[in-house]
Design an enzyme around this catalytic site. Structure first.
Site, PDB file in Angstrom:
ATOM      1  N   ASP A  61       0.912  -1.215  -0.035  1.00  6.93           N
ATOM      2  CA  ASP A  61       0.093  -0.068  -0.131  1.00  6.93           C
ATOM      3  C   ASP A  61       0.993   1.247   0.015  1.00  6.93           C
ATOM      4  OD1 ASP A  61      -3.232   0.226   0.750  1.00  6.93           O
ATOM      5  OD2 ASP A  61      -2.129   2.030   0.784  1.00  6.93           O
TER       6      ASP A  61
ATOM      7  N   LYS B   2      -1.244   3.095   7.066  1.00  6.46           N
ATOM      8  CA  LYS B   2      -1.948   1.552   7.029  1.00  6.46           C
ATOM      9  C   LYS B   2      -1.007   0.543   7.179  1.00  6.46           C
ATOM     10  CE  LYS B   2      -6.151   2.190   4.467  1.00  6.46           C
ATOM     11  NZ  LYS B   2      -6.861   2.109   3.015  1.00  6.46           N
TER      12      LYS B   2
ATOM     13  N   PHE C 251     -16.385 -10.383  -5.542  1.00  3.10           N
ATOM     14  CA  PHE C 251     -17.870 -10.340  -5.342  1.00  3.10           C
ATOM     15  C   PHE C 251     -18.334 -10.196  -3.612  1.00  3.10           C
ATOM     16  CE2 PHE C 251     -18.935 -11.004  -9.768  1.00  3.10           C
ATOM     17  CZ  PHE C 251     -18.167 -11.672 -10.214  1.00  3.10           C
TER      18      PHE C 251
ATOM     19  N   ASN D 176     -23.404  -6.521 -10.252  1.00  3.36           N
ATOM     20  CA  ASN D 176     -23.656  -5.348  -9.306  1.00  3.36           C
ATOM     21  C   ASN D 176     -24.901  -4.760  -9.721  1.00  3.36           C
ATOM     22  OD1 ASN D 176     -21.754  -5.821  -7.487  1.00  3.36           O
ATOM     23  ND2 ASN D 176     -20.820  -4.161  -7.505  1.00  3.36           N
TER      24      ASN D 176
ATOM     25  N   ASN E 104     -35.382  -6.396  -0.076  1.00  2.00           N
ATOM     26  CA  ASN E 104     -35.854  -5.407   1.116  1.00  2.00           C
ATOM     27  C   ASN E 104     -35.863  -4.014   0.678  1.00  2.00           C
ATOM     28  OD1 ASN E 104     -35.612  -7.710   2.879  1.00  2.00           O
ATOM     29  ND2 ASN E 104     -33.472  -7.301   3.097  1.00  2.00           N
ATOM     30  N   ALA E 105     -37.070  -3.367   0.384  1.00  2.00           N
ATOM     31  CA  ALA E 105     -37.385  -2.096   0.097  1.00  2.00           C
ATOM     32  C   ALA E 105     -36.731  -1.360   1.515  1.00  2.00           C
ATOM     33  CB  ALA E 105     -38.922  -1.796   0.019  1.00  2.00           C
TER      34      ALA E 105
ATOM     35  N   GLY F 224     -26.577   2.290  -0.821  1.00  2.00           N
ATOM     36  CA  GLY F 224     -25.437   2.928  -0.648  1.00  2.00           C
ATOM     37  C   GLY F 224     -24.063   2.166  -1.018  1.00  2.00           C
TER      38      GLY F 224
ATOM     39  N   CYS G 185     -19.824   0.558  -4.262  1.00  2.00           N
ATOM     40  CA  CYS G 185     -19.700  -0.025  -5.367  1.00  2.00           C
ATOM     41  C   CYS G 185     -21.138   0.123  -6.201  1.00  2.00           C
ATOM     42  CB  CYS G 185     -19.655  -1.341  -5.227  1.00  2.00           C
ATOM     43  SG  CYS G 185     -17.895  -1.240  -4.899  1.00  2.00           S
TER      44      CYS G 185
ATOM     45  N   LYS H 221     -21.683   3.389  -7.882  1.00  2.00           N
ATOM     46  CA  LYS H 221     -20.511   4.031  -8.755  1.00  2.00           C
ATOM     47  C   LYS H 221     -20.486   2.996 -10.028  1.00  2.00           C
ATOM     48  CE  LYS H 221     -16.466   1.415  -7.113  1.00  2.00           C
ATOM     49  NZ  LYS H 221     -16.040   0.697  -8.539  1.00  2.00           N
TER      50      LYS H 221
HETATM   51  N1  LIG Z   1     -15.110  -2.543  -1.239  1.00  2.00           N
HETATM   52  C1  LIG Z   1     -15.975  -3.645  -1.587  1.00  2.00           C
HETATM   53  O1  LIG Z   1     -16.867  -4.428  -1.241  1.00  2.00           O
HETATM   54  C2  LIG Z   1     -15.751  -4.152  -3.084  1.00  2.00           C
HETATM   55  C3  LIG Z   1     -14.913  -3.451  -3.898  1.00  2.00           C
HETATM   56  N2  LIG Z   1     -14.497  -4.115  -5.055  1.00  2.00           N
HETATM   57  C4  LIG Z   1     -13.610  -3.042  -5.992  1.00  2.00           C
HETATM   58  O2  LIG Z   1     -12.218  -3.277  -5.443  1.00  2.00           O
HETATM   59  C5  LIG Z   1     -11.615  -2.233  -5.778  1.00  2.00           C
HETATM   60  C6  LIG Z   1     -11.202  -1.540  -4.310  1.00  2.00           C
HETATM   61  O3  LIG Z   1     -12.131  -1.183  -3.615  1.00  2.00           O
HETATM   62  P1  LIG Z   1     -11.794  -1.068  -2.105  1.00  2.00           P
HETATM   63  O4  LIG Z   1     -11.122  -2.055  -1.694  1.00  2.00           O
HETATM   64  O5  LIG Z   1     -12.999  -0.891  -1.610  1.00  2.00           O
HETATM   65  O6  LIG Z   1     -10.827   0.123  -2.234  1.00  2.00           O
HETATM   66  P2  LIG Z   1     -10.336   0.869  -1.137  1.00  2.00           P
HETATM   67  O7  LIG Z   1     -10.253   2.470  -1.308  1.00  2.00           O
HETATM   68  O8  LIG Z   1     -10.951   0.418   0.431  1.00  2.00           O
HETATM   69  O9  LIG Z   1      -8.937   0.672  -0.834  1.00  2.00           O
HETATM   70  C7  LIG Z   1      -7.680   0.867  -1.989  1.00  2.00           C
HETATM   71  C8  LIG Z   1      -6.490   0.905  -1.418  1.00  2.00           C
HETATM   72  O10 LIG Z   1      -5.472   1.172  -2.587  1.00  2.00           O
HETATM   73  C9  LIG Z   1      -4.450   2.003  -1.983  1.00  2.00           C
HETATM   74  N3  LIG Z   1      -3.536   2.271  -2.999  1.00  2.00           N
HETATM   75  C10 LIG Z   1      -3.692   3.365  -3.953  1.00  2.00           C
HETATM   76  N4  LIG Z   1      -2.961   3.633  -4.669  1.00  2.00           N
HETATM   77  C11 LIG Z   1      -2.056   2.384  -4.414  1.00  2.00           C
HETATM   78  C12 LIG Z   1      -0.913   1.943  -5.233  1.00  2.00           C
HETATM   79  N5  LIG Z   1      -0.333   2.639  -6.295  1.00  2.00           N
HETATM   80  N6  LIG Z   1      -0.170   1.031  -4.971  1.00  2.00           N
HETATM   81  C13 LIG Z   1      -0.689   0.119  -3.587  1.00  2.00           C
HETATM   82  N7  LIG Z   1      -1.667   0.676  -3.023  1.00  2.00           N
HETATM   83  C14 LIG Z   1      -2.599   1.580  -3.391  1.00  2.00           C
HETATM   84  C15 LIG Z   1      -5.183   2.689  -1.157  1.00  2.00           C
HETATM   85  O11 LIG Z   1      -4.180   3.351  -0.019  1.00  2.00           O
HETATM   86  C16 LIG Z   1      -6.075   2.047  -0.350  1.00  2.00           C
HETATM   87  O12 LIG Z   1      -5.780   1.215   0.866  1.00  2.00           O
HETATM   88  C17 LIG Z   1     -12.598  -1.180  -6.543  1.00  2.00           C
HETATM   89  O13 LIG Z   1     -12.373  -1.449  -7.716  1.00  2.00           O
HETATM   90  C18 LIG Z   1     -14.027  -1.699  -6.010  1.00  2.00           C
HETATM   91  O14 LIG Z   1     -14.980  -1.250  -7.031  1.00  2.00           O
HETATM   92  C19 LIG Z   1     -14.923  -5.116  -5.597  1.00  2.00           C
HETATM   93  C20 LIG Z   1     -15.714  -5.848  -4.565  1.00  2.00           C
HETATM   94  C21 LIG Z   1     -15.867  -5.408  -3.444  1.00  2.00           C
HETATM   95  O1  LIG Z   2     -18.800  -4.441  -5.809  1.00  2.00           O
HETATM   96  C1  LIG Z   2     -18.973  -4.617  -4.622  1.00  2.00           C
HETATM   97  O2  LIG Z   2     -18.330  -3.612  -3.897  1.00  2.00           O
HETATM   98  C2  LIG Z   2     -19.823  -5.165  -3.562  1.00  2.00           C
HETATM   99  O3  LIG Z   2     -20.976  -4.509  -3.627  1.00  2.00           O
HETATM  100  C3  LIG Z   2     -22.315  -5.069  -3.086  1.00  2.00           C
HETATM  101  O4  LIG Z   2     -21.988  -5.376  -1.638  1.00  2.00           O
HETATM  102  P1  LIG Z   2     -21.936  -4.093  -0.370  1.00  2.00           P
HETATM  103  O5  LIG Z   2     -22.170  -2.819  -1.308  1.00  2.00           O
HETATM  104  O6  LIG Z   2     -20.740  -4.252   0.262  1.00  2.00           O
HETATM  105  O7  LIG Z   2     -22.966  -4.518   0.146  1.00  2.00           O
HETATM  106  P2  LIG Z   2     -24.558  -5.024  -0.054  1.00  2.00           P
HETATM  107  O8  LIG Z   2     -24.928  -5.923   0.952  1.00  2.00           O
HETATM  108  O9  LIG Z   2     -24.715  -5.462  -1.379  1.00  2.00           O
HETATM  109  O10 LIG Z   2     -25.621  -3.565   0.225  1.00  2.00           O
HETATM  110  C4  LIG Z   2     -25.378  -2.505  -0.671  1.00  2.00           C
HETATM  111  C5  LIG Z   2     -26.442  -1.637  -0.465  1.00  2.00           C
HETATM  112  O11 LIG Z   2     -27.628  -1.980  -0.969  1.00  2.00           O
HETATM  113  C6  LIG Z   2     -28.680  -1.913   0.264  1.00  2.00           C
HETATM  114  N1  LIG Z   2     -29.715  -3.171   0.122  1.00  2.00           N
HETATM  115  C7  LIG Z   2     -29.292  -4.451   0.294  1.00  2.00           C
HETATM  116  C8  LIG Z   2     -30.096  -5.362  -0.017  1.00  2.00           C
HETATM  117  C9  LIG Z   2     -31.384  -5.185   0.264  1.00  2.00           C
HETATM  118  O12 LIG Z   2     -32.458  -6.042   0.018  1.00  2.00           O
HETATM  119  N2  LIG Z   2     -32.053  -3.850   0.169  1.00  2.00           N
HETATM  120  C10 LIG Z   2     -31.023  -2.728   0.287  1.00  2.00           C
HETATM  121  O13 LIG Z   2     -31.559  -1.542   0.211  1.00  2.00           O
HETATM  122  C11 LIG Z   2     -27.854  -2.071   1.479  1.00  2.00           C
HETATM  123  O14 LIG Z   2     -28.417  -1.232   2.501  1.00  2.00           O
HETATM  124  C12 LIG Z   2     -26.673  -1.196   0.818  1.00  2.00           C
HETATM  125  O15 LIG Z   2     -26.805   0.222   1.111  1.00  2.00           O
HETATM  126  C13 LIG Z   2     -22.413  -6.414  -3.567  1.00  2.00           C
HETATM  127  O16 LIG Z   2     -23.316  -7.161  -2.815  1.00  2.00           O
HETATM  128  C14 LIG Z   2     -21.146  -7.348  -3.712  1.00  2.00           C
HETATM  129  O17 LIG Z   2     -21.339  -8.685  -4.265  1.00  2.00           O
HETATM  130  C15 LIG Z   2     -20.148  -6.648  -4.343  1.00  2.00           C
HETATM  131  O18 LIG Z   2     -18.842  -7.293  -4.663  1.00  2.00           O
END
Ligand SMILES: NC(=O)C1=CN([C@@H]2O[C@H](COP(=O)(O)OP(=O)(O)OC[C@H]3O[C@@H](n4cnc5c(N)ncnc54)[C@H](O)[C@@H]3O)[C@@H](O)[C@H]2O)C=CC1
Ligand SMILES: O=C(O)[C@H]1O[C@H](OP(=O)(O)OP(=O)(O)OC[C@H]2O[C@@H](n3ccc(=O)[nH]c3=O)[C@H](O)[C@@H]2O)[C@H](O)[C@@H](O)[C@@H]1O
Length: 438
Positions: free
Chosen positions: A31, A36, A153, A209, A252-253, A258, A261, A264
């Protein structure tokens, strides 16, 4: 086993790195955030995720997991490098790929042996092709490098479980070499692997998504109609759920989706479609419904009350969902500024999101209103004129209807997550509004 590097230690990168170490690979997590990295070396997780710290500490102690900001030393010896950096939304809706590009260049300039680069971040279809070309353009040493897609996922709040017990592993490759290597890396997980071409793998992520987001917006759309015609959305969802073609999840309505992901990734896919001269009507509908849904209760309360000025407003839940400290696109971030602008005195409760929220809205006066953070629900409710529920934390669900009646100055509750039964609230003497029910 392989030498694995992971770029980015956020929700995706850190959890992936820890789980790769857990199944036996030798992992180094990179990172740019020194703070961190230092915390992780002490076994402290920078994110709130169940089970994560124990796994971090165990694998670090057993020598299979390390952390560094020195990307050069990490990448040069790695067999495979996973990219898990952010791809946040840009003002025009497109994905910001600058972090991906930075890592790609760092890899190109440092690798000293054949290497598979795997993009785990969510990136627009076609990005992997560009990353591969970008790395080849900047390559310093004469080595073989190929890029593969491996979207993630996991959902926040269940990230470790979702990784170790994923429904499927998606791999997108353009050669047997890359496919076989990724299959071997994931072999110890014993999970179903779907192997496709790179562009299909990139699309599977967005299509998944955006379908989930559309399912939520569909239920919110139906909920809003239910309210007008006297149906109950929770009964409707229950009746629908028995059809396995519909399923029982994500019905779930509420006050809208939020997180980092869905908001965006819906906009990014809509943007990609537009770039290719196509209008993605279904995804656009998901976005439009969700946009209005976030403030639906605020508008309802605004009609009911003459003003929020000088009122004590209890806000229960700041994070975008329970089980996480993440505020990204949380309903609280949309509604609290509106309440403050009207002069509300907000008493906010969240079991883990408060510290993050304080950084955006410090305690005290804010414009005409004020915000105070409290340690428990009772403190928020005591003497309150109105209560908004934005996140269905267990600590909120544990509050009984009669406590709203007893503690609040006027028992007026707007529930964005349909936690309570309408009859229960009525019996307790609480004026109660929720989503999709009368
Ligand atoms: N948050 C989630 O639940 C999920 C996210 N994703 C995808 O995964 C990707 C990452 O998402 P998050 O983990 O939530 O992001 P995050 O913002 O929580 O973490 C990203 C990390 O990358 C670091 N970083 C930035 N530039 C860097 C570099 N040059 N070298 C090394 N580290 C660097 C940052 O300091 C930060 O710690 C996004 O594309 C997101 O859409 C996919 C599935 C689930
Ligand atoms: O790409 C990602 O970041 C991830 O986004 C979601 O995961 P996440 O956003 O962490 O959480 P969810 O449980 O999906 O909830 C997302 C939003 O939907 C809302 N939600 C969820 C379920 C539902 O029935 N109704 C509802 O309003 C939740 O309150 C929350 O604001 C997807 O569920 C993951 O599979 C995916 O990898």
């Amino acid at each position: 086993m392989y030498k694995v590097a992971v770029a980015g230690t956020g929700y995706v990168g850190l959890v992936a790195g820890v789980c790769f170490a857990e199944v036996g690979h030798e992992v180094i997590c990179v990172d740019i955030d020194e703070n961190k990295v230092n915390k992780m070396r002490q076994g402290i997780s920078p994110i709130y995720e169940a089970c994560l710290e124990e796994l971090m500490q165990k694998n670090y102690a057993e020598g299979r997991l390390t952390y560094t900001t020195d990307y050069a030393s990490a990448y040069k010896n790695s067999d495979v490098i996973f990219i898990g950096v952010g791809t946040p939304e840009q003002p025009d809706g497109s994905a910001n790929l600058s972090y991906i590009a930075t890592v790609a260049r760092q890899i190109a300039e440092t690798i000293e042996k054949d290497c598979l680069v795997v993009v785990k971040s969510t990136v627009p279809v076609g990005t992997n092709d560009k990353v591969e070309q970008f790395i080849k353009d900047f390559l310093v040493n004469d080595v073989k490098v190929e890029v593969a897609s491996n979207p993630e996922f996991l959902a926040q709040g269940s990230a470790v479980r979702d990784t170790l017990q994923a429904a499927r592993i998606i791999i997108g490759t353009e050669s047997k070499w890359a496919e076989e290597m990724l299959m071997k890396i994931y072999e110890p997980f014993n999970l179903p692997i779907v192997s496709v071409r790179r562009r299909s793998a990139e699309m599977i992520k967005y299509a998944s998504n955006d379908f989930l987001a559309l399912k939520i917006s569909y239920m919110n759309d139906i909920a809003n109609l239910c309210e007008l015609v006297g149906a109950d959305i929770q009964d409707v969802a229950k009746g629908m759920s028995f059809d396995e073609r519909i399923g029982s999840k994500f019905l779930n309505a509420g006050i809208g989706y939020g997180g980092s992901c869905f908001p965006k990734d819906t906009k990014a896919l809509e943007y990609l479609a537009k770039q290719n001269g196509y209008e993605l009507k279904t995804v656009k509908a998901a976005i439009d419904v969700n946009t209005d849904q976030k403030t639906i209760l605020y508008k309802k309360a605004n009609k009911r009350l003459i003003t929020f000025n000088g009122l004590k407003v209890a806000v229960l839940g700041l994070t975008f969902k329970p089980g996480t400290d993440d505020l990204r696109d949380a309903p609280s971030l949309e509604n609290i500024p509106l309440l403050l602008a009207q002069g509300a005195d907000i008493y906010a409760y969240d079991p883990v999101g408060t510290e993050n929220f304080k950084r955006k809205y410090p305690e005290g006066e804010d414009g005409r209103g004020s915000i105070k953070y409290v340690e428990n629900v009772a403190e928020a409710l005591a003497g309150a004129n109105v209560c908004f529920i934005f996140t269905e934390w267990g600590e909120v669900k544990a509050v009984k209807p009669e406590e709203y009646k007893k503690l609040m100055r006027t028992p007026l509750v707007y529930d964005g997550r349909n936690i309570y039964g309408i009859e229960d609230m009525k019996e307790a003497g609480v004026e109660y509004y929720s989503i999709g029910r009368q």
